[in-house]
Design a protein around this motif. Sequence first.
Motif, PDB file in Angstrom:
ATOM      1  N   THR A 152       0.691  -1.356   0.032  1.00 55.50           N
ATOM      2  CA  THR A 152      -0.140   0.084  -0.148  1.00 55.50           C
ATOM      3  C   THR A 152       0.920   1.298   0.057  1.00 55.50           C
ATOM      4  OG1 THR A 152      -0.127  -0.143   2.395  1.00 55.50           O
ATOM      5  CG2 THR A 152      -1.991  -0.922   1.021  1.00 55.50           C
ATOM      6  N   ASP A 153       2.192   1.168   0.079  1.00 52.17           N
ATOM      7  CA  ASP A 153       3.051   2.270  -0.127  1.00 52.17           C
ATOM      8  C   ASP A 153       3.013   2.912  -1.512  1.00 52.17           C
ATOM      9  OD1 ASP A 153       4.322  -0.137  -0.757  1.00 52.17           O
ATOM     10  OD2 ASP A 153       6.275   0.722  -0.457  1.00 52.17           O
ATOM     11  N   VAL A 154       2.281   2.035  -2.455  1.00 53.97           N
ATOM     12  CA  VAL A 154       2.519   2.696  -4.090  1.00 53.97           C
ATOM     13  C   VAL A 154       1.047   2.425  -4.442  1.00 53.97           C
ATOM     14  CG1 VAL A 154       4.792   1.810  -4.528  1.00 53.97           C
ATOM     15  CG2 VAL A 154       2.895   0.191  -4.582  1.00 53.97           C
ATOM     16  N   GLY A 183      -9.037   7.735  -9.724  1.00 56.88           N
ATOM     17  CA  GLY A 183      -8.751   6.786  -8.612  1.00 56.88           C
ATOM     18  C   GLY A 183      -9.343   7.334  -7.479  1.00 56.88           C
ATOM     19  N   VAL A 184      -9.540   6.523  -6.324  1.00 58.84           N
ATOM     20  CA  VAL A 184     -10.039   6.852  -5.161  1.00 58.84           C
ATOM     21  C   VAL A 184      -8.919   6.323  -3.857  1.00 58.84           C
ATOM     22  CG1 VAL A 184     -11.985   6.895  -3.604  1.00 58.84           C
ATOM     23  CG2 VAL A 184     -12.276   6.907  -5.995  1.00 58.84           C
ATOM     24  N   SER A 185      -8.631   7.171  -2.904  1.00 58.61           N
ATOM     25  CA  SER A 185      -8.032   6.633  -1.958  1.00 58.61           C
ATOM     26  C   SER A 185      -8.853   6.350  -0.694  1.00 58.61           C
ATOM     27  CB  SER A 185      -7.143   7.685  -1.385  1.00 58.61           C
ATOM     28  OG  SER A 185      -5.956   8.158  -2.316  1.00 58.61           O
ATOM     29  N   VAL A 186      -9.063   5.137  -0.375  1.00 59.30           N
ATOM     30  CA  VAL A 186     -10.101   4.725   0.557  1.00 59.30           C
ATOM     31  C   VAL A 186      -9.466   4.579   1.996  1.00 59.30           C
ATOM     32  CG1 VAL A 186     -11.680   3.210   1.535  1.00 59.30           C
ATOM     33  CG2 VAL A 186     -11.688   3.598  -0.738  1.00 59.30           C
ATOM     34  N   ILE A 187      -8.007   3.792   2.186  1.00 57.67           N
ATOM     35  CA  ILE A 187      -7.366   3.443   3.435  1.00 57.67           C
ATOM     36  C   ILE A 187      -5.960   3.955   3.436  1.00 57.67           C
ATOM     37  CG2 ILE A 187      -6.928   1.315   2.721  1.00 57.67           C
ATOM     38  CD1 ILE A 187      -7.934   0.505   5.676  1.00 57.67           C
ATOM     39  N   SER A 188      -5.573   4.037   2.190  1.00 55.00           N
ATOM     40  CA  SER A 188      -3.951   4.372   1.925  1.00 55.00           C
ATOM     41  C   SER A 188      -3.912   5.895   1.583  1.00 55.00           C
ATOM     42  CB  SER A 188      -3.430   3.558   0.841  1.00 55.00           C
ATOM     43  OG  SER A 188      -3.763   2.316   0.865  1.00 55.00           O
ATOM     44  N   GLU A 189      -2.802   6.515   1.582  1.00 53.20           N
ATOM     45  CA  GLU A 189      -2.300   7.725   1.131  1.00 53.20           C
ATOM     46  C   GLU A 189      -2.511   8.019  -0.265  1.00 53.20           C
ATOM     47  OE1 GLU A 189      -1.822  10.346   3.323  1.00 53.20           O
ATOM     48  OE2 GLU A 189      -2.354   8.942   4.633  1.00 53.20           O
ATOM     49  N   THR A 190      -2.427   6.893  -1.211  1.00 52.11           N
ATOM     50  CA  THR A 190      -2.437   6.738  -2.622  1.00 52.11           C
ATOM     51  C   THR A 190      -3.777   6.005  -3.002  1.00 52.11           C
ATOM     52  OG1 THR A 190      -1.204   4.621  -2.813  1.00 52.11           O
ATOM     53  CG2 THR A 190      -0.035   6.834  -2.904  1.00 52.11           C
ATOM     54  N   PRO A 191      -4.280   5.989  -4.325  1.00 60.14           N
ATOM     55  CA  PRO A 191      -5.347   5.393  -4.650  1.00 60.14           C
ATOM     56  C   PRO A 191      -5.423   4.021  -4.345  1.00 60.14           C
ATOM     57  CG  PRO A 191      -4.996   6.956  -6.356  1.00 60.14           C
ATOM     58  CD  PRO A 191      -3.663   6.824  -5.235  1.00 60.14           C
ATOM     59  N   ASP A 192      -6.536   3.475  -3.928  1.00 60.61           N
ATOM     60  CA  ASP A 192      -6.795   2.092  -3.623  1.00 60.61           C
ATOM     61  C   ASP A 192      -7.568   1.349  -4.643  1.00 60.61           C
ATOM     62  OD1 ASP A 192      -5.339   1.784  -0.968  1.00 60.61           O
ATOM     63  OD2 ASP A 192      -7.047   3.038  -0.223  1.00 60.61           O
ATOM     64  N   SER A 211      -8.656  -2.904  -7.720  1.00 59.21           N
ATOM     65  CA  SER A 211      -9.105  -2.424  -6.451  1.00 59.21           C
ATOM     66  C   SER A 211      -8.087  -3.446  -5.596  1.00 59.21           C
ATOM     67  CB  SER A 211     -10.289  -2.672  -6.026  1.00 59.21           C
ATOM     68  OG  SER A 211     -10.639  -2.670  -4.539  1.00 59.21           O
ATOM     69  N   ARG A 212      -7.702  -2.833  -4.374  1.00 58.97           N
ATOM     70  CA  ARG A 212      -6.877  -3.515  -3.211  1.00 58.97           C
ATOM     71  C   ARG A 212      -7.742  -3.641  -1.991  1.00 58.97           C
ATOM     72  NH1 ARG A 212      -1.520   0.014  -3.482  1.00 58.97           N
ATOM     73  NH2 ARG A 212      -2.357   1.927  -2.544  1.00 58.97           N
ATOM     74  N   ILE A 213      -9.121  -3.307  -1.854  1.00 54.88           N
ATOM     75  CA  ILE A 213      -9.930  -3.444  -0.888  1.00 54.88           C
ATOM     76  C   ILE A 213     -11.113  -3.938  -1.143  1.00 54.88           C
ATOM     77  CG2 ILE A 213      -8.838  -1.201   0.486  1.00 54.88           C
ATOM     78  CD1 ILE A 213     -11.170   0.440  -0.815  1.00 54.88           C
ATOM     79  N   SER A 214     -11.037  -5.095  -2.156  1.00 57.80           N
ATOM     80  CA  SER A 214     -12.318  -5.773  -2.261  1.00 57.80           C
ATOM     81  C   SER A 214     -12.798  -6.810  -1.179  1.00 57.80           C
ATOM     82  CB  SER A 214     -11.967  -6.665  -3.731  1.00 57.80           C
ATOM     83  OG  SER A 214     -13.149  -7.114  -4.198  1.00 57.80           O
TER      84      SER A 214
END
Length: 328
Positions: A152-154, A183-192, A211-214
């Motif tokens: 999630t750092d990228v 893109g949308v940032s949900v939990i990270s500083e960059t788009p998730d 998506s990485r929050i599926s």
Amino acid sequence: MLKIGVLGAGHLGKIHLRLLQQSDKYELVGFYDENPEYAEKIEAEFGYKRFRTIASLIHAVDVIDIVTPTLSHYKCAKVAIKSGKHVFIEKPISNTVEEAEEIIALAREFGVKGQVGHVERFNPAFMATRDMIETPMFIETHRLAEFNPRGTDVPVVLDLMIHDIDVILSVVKSPVKNVHASGVSVISETPDIANARIEFENGCVANLTSSRISLKNMRKSRFFQKDAYISVDFLEKKCEVVKMKDAPEQPGDFDMILQNAEGVRKQIYFANPEVGLNNAILDELETFADAIVHNTRPVVTLEDGTDALRVAYQIIDCFSSSNQPNIH
């Protein structure tokens, strides 16, 4: 056998070490990891030889396998190439396009080969359908992952979507014309979560979602071309191919026939390509060995990795420019 050393013994690095030790095409000499306590633990647990410095490992091998964090890819590749060693670099090839272009220039200058670890090119479901994907005009991809703090750092584009970007660029033989993305940032500083639309000069359009929050994992791509629909499930390693041909004069009782408003009749039929069993990571590493030994073109060249990174950054640029189209 080619002597190979691994830089980086993290999650993926350990997988590379295990597979290289099994390979008939490489002799695994050892590894280097910048964390000495962790490196000692890996050496004690698995028996791989630990090198104290990057330079000492590079000196002992023919090939360097770079599985370090992306930020250090360029530095590691530069040192290895200048020492005359071939380089396998995990995706993305580097942190910036400029670094990637310099890696290409150095490889040419020092006469070494390089391959980028875009492993989905070796996915058996994609390999089974690759030759059937001829001139796709619409492509849709979904790459969804459950949340994992690692990565999630990228932006999700460099973490997940870049896999699909590379696959798409490998089958669409046309320059990129326009890129639109949000893109949308949900939990990270960059788009998730990210969606991108890539338009090619030949008229092909690719719509990518990552998506990485599926709530579930999904890695599917669908390719639409004249008289064919091809679906590839990279996660389940399955594929589906639906084709159309001119309907026979006397169709059989079970033939599927479609007729359009102009009266043109087409027969639908299903092709079921055989999906083999393979280890995609081992395959990508061993095909690189073949390219070195036989002096042939690697399956995923440094240029391929750079092209994928360039498009990924065009998408990321859209996030910071109010989603205005990025025209090239």
